[in-house]
Scaffold this motif. Sequence first.
Motif, PDB file in Angstrom:
ATOM      1  N   ALA A 109       0.813  -1.216   0.000  1.00  0.00           N
ATOM      2  CA  ALA A 109       0.000   0.000   0.000  1.00  0.00           C
ATOM      3  C   ALA A 109       0.846   1.265   0.000  1.00  0.00           C
ATOM      4  O   ALA A 109       0.404   2.322  -0.465  1.00  0.00           O
ATOM      5  N   SER A 110       2.086   1.192   0.496  1.00  0.00           N
ATOM      6  CA  SER A 110       2.952   2.378   0.578  1.00  0.00           C
ATOM      7  C   SER A 110       3.862   2.540  -0.625  1.00  0.00           C
ATOM      8  O   SER A 110       4.628   3.513  -0.698  1.00  0.00           O
ATOM      9  N   GLN A 111       3.818   1.620  -1.584  1.00  0.00           N
ATOM     10  CA  GLN A 111       4.822   1.603  -2.651  1.00  0.00           C
ATOM     11  C   GLN A 111       4.577   2.604  -3.771  1.00  0.00           C
ATOM     12  O   GLN A 111       5.344   2.650  -4.729  1.00  0.00           O
ATOM     13  N   SER A 112       3.529   3.408  -3.646  1.00  0.00           N
ATOM     14  CA  SER A 112       3.333   4.516  -4.585  1.00  0.00           C
ATOM     15  C   SER A 112       3.933   5.811  -4.045  1.00  0.00           C
ATOM     16  O   SER A 112       3.822   6.857  -4.680  1.00  0.00           O
ATOM     17  N   TRP A 113       4.563   5.716  -2.880  1.00  0.00           N
ATOM     18  CA  TRP A 113       5.043   6.914  -2.188  1.00  0.00           C
ATOM     19  C   TRP A 113       6.565   6.913  -2.060  1.00  0.00           C
ATOM     20  O   TRP A 113       7.190   5.863  -1.919  1.00  0.00           O
ATOM     21  N   SER A 114       7.138   8.117  -2.086  1.00  0.00           N
ATOM     22  CA  SER A 114       8.541   8.337  -1.756  1.00  0.00           C
ATOM     23  C   SER A 114       8.581   9.258  -0.546  1.00  0.00           C
ATOM     24  O   SER A 114       7.878  10.282  -0.522  1.00  0.00           O
ATOM     25  N   CYS A 115       9.388   8.908   0.438  1.00  0.00           N
ATOM     26  CA  CYS A 115       9.300   9.595   1.725  1.00  0.00           C
ATOM     27  C   CYS A 115      10.679   9.914   2.282  1.00  0.00           C
ATOM     28  O   CYS A 115      11.635   9.145   2.111  1.00  0.00           O
ATOM     29  N   VAL A 116      10.767  11.040   2.972  1.00  0.00           N
ATOM     30  CA  VAL A 116      11.949  11.387   3.746  1.00  0.00           C
ATOM     31  C   VAL A 116      11.470  11.815   5.121  1.00  0.00           C
ATOM     32  O   VAL A 116      10.492  12.563   5.245  1.00  0.00           O
ATOM     33  N   ALA A 117      12.133  11.298   6.168  1.00  0.00           N
ATOM     34  CA  ALA A 117      11.715  11.583   7.542  1.00  0.00           C
ATOM     35  C   ALA A 117      12.933  11.871   8.398  1.00  0.00           C
ATOM     36  O   ALA A 117      14.012  11.293   8.186  1.00  0.00           O
ATOM     37  N   ALA A 118      12.761  12.770   9.361  1.00  0.00           N
ATOM     38  CA  ALA A 118      13.843  13.126  10.281  1.00  0.00           C
ATOM     39  C   ALA A 118      13.302  13.133  11.700  1.00  0.00           C
ATOM     40  O   ALA A 118      12.198  13.631  11.947  1.00  0.00           O
ATOM     41  N   PRO A 119      14.075  12.578  12.663  1.00  0.00           N
ATOM     42  CA  PRO A 119      13.606  12.550  14.053  1.00  0.00           C
ATOM     43  C   PRO A 119      13.771  13.900  14.734  1.00  0.00           C
ATOM     44  O   PRO A 119      14.699  14.661  14.425  1.00  0.00           O
ATOM     45  N   ILE A 120      12.874  14.196  15.652  1.00  0.00           N
ATOM     46  CA  ILE A 120      12.984  15.367  16.520  1.00  0.00           C
ATOM     47  C   ILE A 120      13.402  14.844  17.887  1.00  0.00           C
ATOM     48  O   ILE A 120      12.692  14.034  18.485  1.00  0.00           O
ATOM     49  N   LEU A 121      14.567  15.273  18.367  1.00  0.00           N
ATOM     50  CA  LEU A 121      15.162  14.711  19.578  1.00  0.00           C
ATOM     51  C   LEU A 121      15.114  15.709  20.731  1.00  0.00           C
ATOM     52  O   LEU A 121      15.134  16.927  20.526  1.00  0.00           O
ATOM     53  N   ASP A 122      15.067  15.165  21.958  1.00  0.00           N
ATOM     54  CA  ASP A 122      15.076  16.038  23.132  1.00  0.00           C
ATOM     55  C   ASP A 122      16.483  16.138  23.707  1.00  0.00           C
ATOM     56  O   ASP A 122      17.461  15.676  23.100  1.00  0.00           O
ATOM     57  N   GLU A 123      16.586  16.729  24.897  1.00  0.00           N
ATOM     58  CA  GLU A 123      17.894  16.963  25.504  1.00  0.00           C
ATOM     59  C   GLU A 123      18.596  15.662  25.899  1.00  0.00           C
ATOM     60  O   GLU A 123      19.815  15.645  26.112  1.00  0.00           O
ATOM     61  N   ASN A 124      17.850  14.566  26.003  1.00  0.00           N
ATOM     62  CA  ASN A 124      18.436  13.262  26.328  1.00  0.00           C
ATOM     63  C   ASN A 124      18.661  12.413  25.079  1.00  0.00           C
ATOM     64  O   ASN A 124      18.900  11.210  25.188  1.00  0.00           O
ATOM     65  N   ASN A 125      18.558  13.037  23.910  1.00  0.00           N
ATOM     66  CA  ASN A 125      18.702  12.356  22.622  1.00  0.00           C
ATOM     67  C   ASN A 125      17.633  11.282  22.414  1.00  0.00           C
ATOM     68  O   ASN A 125      17.837  10.305  21.701  1.00  0.00           O
ATOM     69  N   GLU A 126      16.490  11.474  23.056  1.00  0.00           N
ATOM     70  CA  GLU A 126      15.353  10.580  22.876  1.00  0.00           C
ATOM     71  C   GLU A 126      14.410  11.171  21.831  1.00  0.00           C
ATOM     72  O   GLU A 126      14.215  12.398  21.766  1.00  0.00           O
ATOM     73  N   VAL A 127      13.795  10.299  21.036  1.00  0.00           N
ATOM     74  CA  VAL A 127      12.877  10.750  19.993  1.00  0.00           C
ATOM     75  C   VAL A 127      11.581  11.244  20.630  1.00  0.00           C
ATOM     76  O   VAL A 127      10.933  10.528  21.402  1.00  0.00           O
ATOM     77  N   VAL A 128      11.189  12.469  20.316  1.00  0.00           N
ATOM     78  CA  VAL A 128       9.908  12.997  20.793  1.00  0.00           C
ATOM     79  C   VAL A 128       8.902  13.090  19.652  1.00  0.00           C
ATOM     80  O   VAL A 128       7.700  13.275  19.875  1.00  0.00           O
ATOM     81  N   GLY A 129       9.393  12.966  18.419  1.00  0.00           N
ATOM     82  CA  GLY A 129       8.502  13.017  17.268  1.00  0.00           C
ATOM     83  C   GLY A 129       9.300  12.796  15.982  1.00  0.00           C
ATOM     84  O   GLY A 129      10.532  12.747  16.002  1.00  0.00           O
ATOM     85  N   VAL A 130       8.578  12.649  14.884  1.00  0.00           N
ATOM     86  CA  VAL A 130       9.219  12.486  13.575  1.00  0.00           C
ATOM     87  C   VAL A 130       8.516  13.392  12.576  1.00  0.00           C
ATOM     88  O   VAL A 130       7.277  13.421  12.505  1.00  0.00           O
ATOM     89  N   LEU A 131       9.300  14.151  11.811  1.00  0.00           N
ATOM     90  CA  LEU A 131       8.785  15.004  10.748  1.00  0.00           C
ATOM     91  C   LEU A 131       9.008  14.286   9.418  1.00  0.00           C
ATOM     92  O   LEU A 131      10.118  13.832   9.133  1.00  0.00           O
ATOM     93  N   ASP A 132       7.961  14.171   8.614  1.00  0.00           N
ATOM     94  CA  ASP A 132       8.033  13.395   7.378  1.00  0.00           C
ATOM     95  C   ASP A 132       7.445  14.201   6.216  1.00  0.00           C
ATOM     96  O   ASP A 132       6.442  14.908   6.390  1.00  0.00           O
ATOM     97  N   VAL A 133       8.087  14.081   5.044  1.00  0.00           N
ATOM     98  CA  VAL A 133       7.527  14.610   3.802  1.00  0.00           C
ATOM     99  C   VAL A 133       7.417  13.446   2.831  1.00  0.00           C
ATOM    100  O   VAL A 133       8.395  12.732   2.586  1.00  0.00           O
ATOM    101  N   SER A 134       6.228  13.234   2.287  1.00  0.00           N
ATOM    102  CA  SER A 134       5.985  12.141   1.350  1.00  0.00           C
ATOM    103  C   SER A 134       5.336  12.692   0.085  1.00  0.00           C
ATOM    104  O   SER A 134       4.475  13.581   0.158  1.00  0.00           O
ATOM    105  N   THR A 135       5.752  12.165  -1.059  1.00  0.00           N
ATOM    106  CA  THR A 135       5.148  12.579  -2.326  1.00  0.00           C
ATOM    107  C   THR A 135       4.580  11.357  -3.034  1.00  0.00           C
ATOM    108  O   THR A 135       5.170  10.273  -3.007  1.00  0.00           O
ATOM    109  N   TYR A 136       3.446  11.585  -3.702  1.00  0.00           N
ATOM    110  CA  TYR A 136       2.706  10.485  -4.330  1.00  0.00           C
ATOM    111  C   TYR A 136       3.085  10.334  -5.802  1.00  0.00           C
ATOM    112  O   TYR A 136       3.021  11.289  -6.580  1.00  0.00           O
TER     113      TYR A 136
END
Length: 673
Positions: free
Chosen positions: A148-175
């Motif tokens: 289902a995802s194979q029509s998409w191309s995606c780039v994602a980057a993690p948003i990290l806190d002061e402890n280098n823990e992931v608090v979220g992910v920002l993603d851009v995907s094109t169809y």
Amino acid sequence: MNQSNWKNFISTGLVDNSAIPDFVSNSWQLCRRKQVDPFQIKPGKILTANELRERKKMNKDLIDNVTRDISQLSTALNLDQPVFILTDSYGNIIWRSGNYQALSEANDIYFSEGSAWDEMNAGTNAIALAMSEKQAITVSRYEHYVVASQSWSCVAAPILDENNEVVGVLDVSTYNNESALNCQLFIGLIAQKISNDIIKDRIRAQQELLQSAVNNLDNRILCDMNGRMVCIPEQVQHKYDLRIGDFITDALEKHRLTCTKTPISTQQSQVGYAYLIEKSEAFHEDFYYSGAHSENKQYNQFLKRVVQVADSNLPIHIHGESGSGKEIIAETIHYNSGYRNGPLVAVNCSAVSENLLESELFGYAPGAFTGAKSTGNKGKIELANHGTLFLDEVDSMTHKMQAALLRVIEHKVVTPIGSDKPRLVDFRLVTATNQDLKEAVQKEKFRADLFYRLYVCPLEIPPLRDRIEDIVPLISRFCMRRNWYINWQDKIFKVAKDFEWKGNIREFNNFLERVYVFYRHNEPTTAELQRTLVVGTLKENSPLTTDTWDDDGHRDFNNSKATIGRAQRPAGYPKYNGDYSGNHRNAPNSDYRNDPVSNHGVTVGRETEVLKDHDEMRSVADIASLDPSTVEREHIIRALEQHKYHMTNTAEALGISRSTLYRKLKKYELDHK
């Protein structure tokens, strides 16, 4: 990478490492081992609307930062049909924007708010890999594990806190194009800027919280917004061996403490919470007990008796009304006994037929009967060797099974079905009923000789209506576990204290669950609380008085009666002949989107999307019209999701046994994964 590489892997499990990146190859293999379906059309988990609303609320600052900065990305780069995605730290999508046509295509694969986009729920994808690799990642077309995802191309980057823990992910995907792959560096920079802003905000909040700690003169534990302890009073720290940086919820659970939680706010925003540990007359700090602290003298005396008999090797019989906590008492006996290092094996004797119960208890030899495992199977009695065997609802056993159990108790040996080789066993026997076992003997429903073997140390659990003062710590514990801060707990107590609670703690917890579902974000009137209580009761389960209340929370003496009587059904209120133990006449089989309680969102296995927010709270008329089985079904769904489908933890949270939980899953046609 072309599609043939993916097809070859799906059919053979072999990877051409020269054609795909290592992180994609590793992810494919993980998905295959975990049996992620490459042909699924939707992720394995979708949040309910209430859960999504709560996640958005928890991540409001993160969402605000992203919506402010994402405009730079959309204007600086030439993206063809982009979708912008933000997830929380678990990979749940909490914000989405982008091209209208692309958003429509994304809806077809549930690439939308509320969907879980981690590897176990959505297969190999940029969001999941950015979380695990903690760096900007691109995943394009056939590198995705799920079709289902194979029509998409995606780039994602993690948003990290002061402890280098992931608090979220920002993603851009094109169809249907790869223009997103050109912005890996740019999206990484934006994610880093957002990380820096979050860290600055948290440092400011910690400074303000530490300033509050300087003025902390009332023995409160201060925590940041993530629940980590930043200030612990010296006497509290020494008494409970607490450490700065640990999570407060872990400490409260470990030491079974109840507390009052209040927010700490500055002029700008909330910066943390203060927890004041409540003093308790409960004596049981020196032994294991997983139940809530009791303020009732009678119940604490009962617990002393439990600990006394637990220290012996004698059989114990627990008698208690439905929902009074017999499993918790059995657990208390086990973990305070000489058998504590062995297993605790529980069997609900009424949950299975006689033939199944026989093989369940005694086990069977290889080939003992048609359908038997070729290796045979150990029975519960043998599994409980050097531990505790807990037989709940033992009075439901047939006379044949009673005789077989008697032989095991007398000779300390068990012979599996189809075998002629007895096996020595040594276990502590604990039994329980909600019926009078003596009366069952008198009516010849229960063998007298077995009765004398089981009824050596009888324990009688005091019902909740005889320890009304325990309602307060039960409310406090419920709110703490839900991380639910309300300043109207006393209103709940005021309504609950005059009720008989024939279903005991289980019924009371069901009531609290309904209050949480219906009034999570707004305070109800006393009349609304009363109606919420009555909807889950049996006809004979009555309040101790028949006083009624007006909407301002005052007794309506014009309509109250001085005599003790049955609960008065409000005008127009639906009659109900079921109960919360699973004896409903008509369990709902309709589509999930038509469920009046659940129509805010989606659960696993239902073909519906997360719906747009409705009114924050249903009207009293809506509550009155609910089938109690519908409410119970929603409670089970929420508990399953909250405990990640762990059956034991879910059953404990619902206050029922595992076997009862499985019966209810089957009844409501719920998938337990």
